[in-house]
Design an enzyme around this catalytic site. Structure first.
Site, PDB file in Angstrom:
ATOM      1  N   ARG A 141       0.820  -1.222   0.000  1.00 17.85           N
ATOM      2  CA  ARG A 141       0.000   0.000   0.000  1.00 17.85           C
ATOM      3  C   ARG A 141       0.854   1.272   0.000  1.00 17.85           C
ATOM      4  O   ARG A 141       0.509   2.262   0.632  1.00 17.85           O
ATOM      5  CB  ARG A 141      -0.962   0.012   1.205  1.00 17.85           C
ATOM      6  CG  ARG A 141      -1.884  -1.186   1.298  1.00 17.85           C
ATOM      7  CD  ARG A 141      -2.822  -1.312   0.101  1.00 17.85           C
ATOM      8  NE  ARG A 141      -3.529  -2.586   0.141  1.00 17.85           N
ATOM      9  CZ  ARG A 141      -3.112  -3.690  -0.470  1.00 17.85           C
ATOM     10  NH1 ARG A 141      -2.007  -3.683  -1.189  1.00 17.85           N
ATOM     11  NH2 ARG A 141      -3.812  -4.805  -0.393  1.00 17.85           N
ATOM     12  N   SER A 183     -10.413   1.063   4.028  1.00 17.35           N
ATOM     13  CA  SER A 183      -9.663   0.738   5.238  1.00 17.35           C
ATOM     14  C   SER A 183      -9.015   2.008   5.788  1.00 17.35           C
ATOM     15  O   SER A 183      -8.343   2.729   5.062  1.00 17.35           O
ATOM     16  CB  SER A 183      -8.574  -0.298   4.933  1.00 17.35           C
ATOM     17  OG  SER A 183      -9.160  -1.504   4.495  1.00 17.35           O
ATOM     18  N   GLU A 253      -4.222   4.669   6.029  1.00 15.52           N
ATOM     19  CA  GLU A 253      -4.370   4.362   4.620  1.00 15.52           C
ATOM     20  C   GLU A 253      -5.208   5.455   3.959  1.00 15.52           C
ATOM     21  O   GLU A 253      -5.077   5.743   2.777  1.00 15.52           O
ATOM     22  CB  GLU A 253      -5.029   2.981   4.436  1.00 15.52           C
ATOM     23  CG  GLU A 253      -4.930   2.456   3.035  1.00 15.52           C
ATOM     24  CD  GLU A 253      -5.174   0.959   2.949  1.00 15.52           C
ATOM     25  OE1 GLU A 253      -5.875   0.544   2.002  1.00 15.52           O
ATOM     26  OE2 GLU A 253      -4.676   0.209   3.791  1.00 15.52           O
TER      27      GLU A 253
END
Length: 257
Positions: A141, A183, A253
């Protein structure tokens, strides 16, 4: 330069933000001092954001060139899945459960478990030209991409999988239906952010209309009329509690602008 008026309380997936005039990127011209917002699927926009910009529809395209798939950065993931299904192309099935556009997905190396957008990437095109994947640092990520991505090329392989399509649908079946930015935190190595948030007693925790979902603790949801300040308070409280109890620094995130 053209501008587009965007109400982020309706445009962003978390349904928070002001009404602002956003610069539109056309013909590869990027205005200085602006932050790109994409489709605002993992953004939390403050009431007073810096100058913002968005790609025009000219960057929403998919085409096949030789043995490559060329995709514009403004192309929604769902459209890519539909194209791949129609043309029997493999490895993009997971995009059916990832909201957003290709540019944003590339910037954060979006994915589900081991299925990530960088897996089959060849190169990206920015204002600096075509940049091979090997020249970009990337991981879970996260990438070193700081420039606006205009388009990207991917390896093309035949074999669209309906089994994988169903598998990804099952993997995301536990997501809450309330507006969110996906998320909230990245999973720390060897653990899950949702487990940590629940362990410190924040699952279902609410401030105003914002809450950590009862369905999945790592989703910060807007139950109706949520405010930026309340969302930020919950994010900070989760980080403080998890740090105090487990010594783990939860990394967002969600991108806060």
């Amino acid at each position: 330069m053209n501008f587009k008026t965007i109400d982020f309380s309706k445009f962003s997936s978390i349904r928070i933000g002001p009404i602002v005039d956003v610069a539109v990127i056309e013909n590869d011209f990027i205005p200085e001092g602006h932050i790109i917002v994409g489709s605002a699927n993992n953004l939390l926009v403050s009431p007073t954001p810096p100058p913002l910009m968005i790609l025009s529809k000219e960057y929403d395209f998919i085409r096949i060139e030789e043995n490559r798939l060329i995709i514009g950065a403004a192309t929604p993931g769902g459209r890519v899945v539909s194209f791949c299904k129609k043309n029997d192309i493999a490895h993009f099935e997971y995009l059916s459960k990832l909201p957003g556009t290709i540019g944003g997905m590339l910037k954060m190396n979006a994915g589900l478990k081991e299925y990530e957008i960088f897996n089959h990437l060849i190169a990206i095109r920015t204002s600096k030209g075509w940049i091979p994947k090997e020249e970009v640092d990337y991981g879970y990520r996260n990438t070193s991409i700081r420039d606006v991505v205009f388009e990207a090329s991917f390896h093309l392989e035949k074999g669209f999988s309906f089994e994988r399509l169903e598998m990804f649908a099952q993997m995301r079946s536990n997501q809450p239906s309330d507006p969110s930015a996906g998320s909230c935190f990245k999973n720390p190595s060897g653990d899950y952010a949702g487990r940590l948030i629940e362990a410190v007693g924040l699952k279902g925790k609410r401030i105003g209309a914002m809450a950590f979902s009862e369905v999945h603790a790592n989703f910060l949801v807007n139950t109706g009329g949520g405010r930026y300040e309340d969302a930020l308070s919950l994010i900070r409280e989760a980080q403080q509690r998890v740090k105090a109890q487990f010594g783990i620094d939860l990394q967002c995130e969600v991108v806060i602008i």
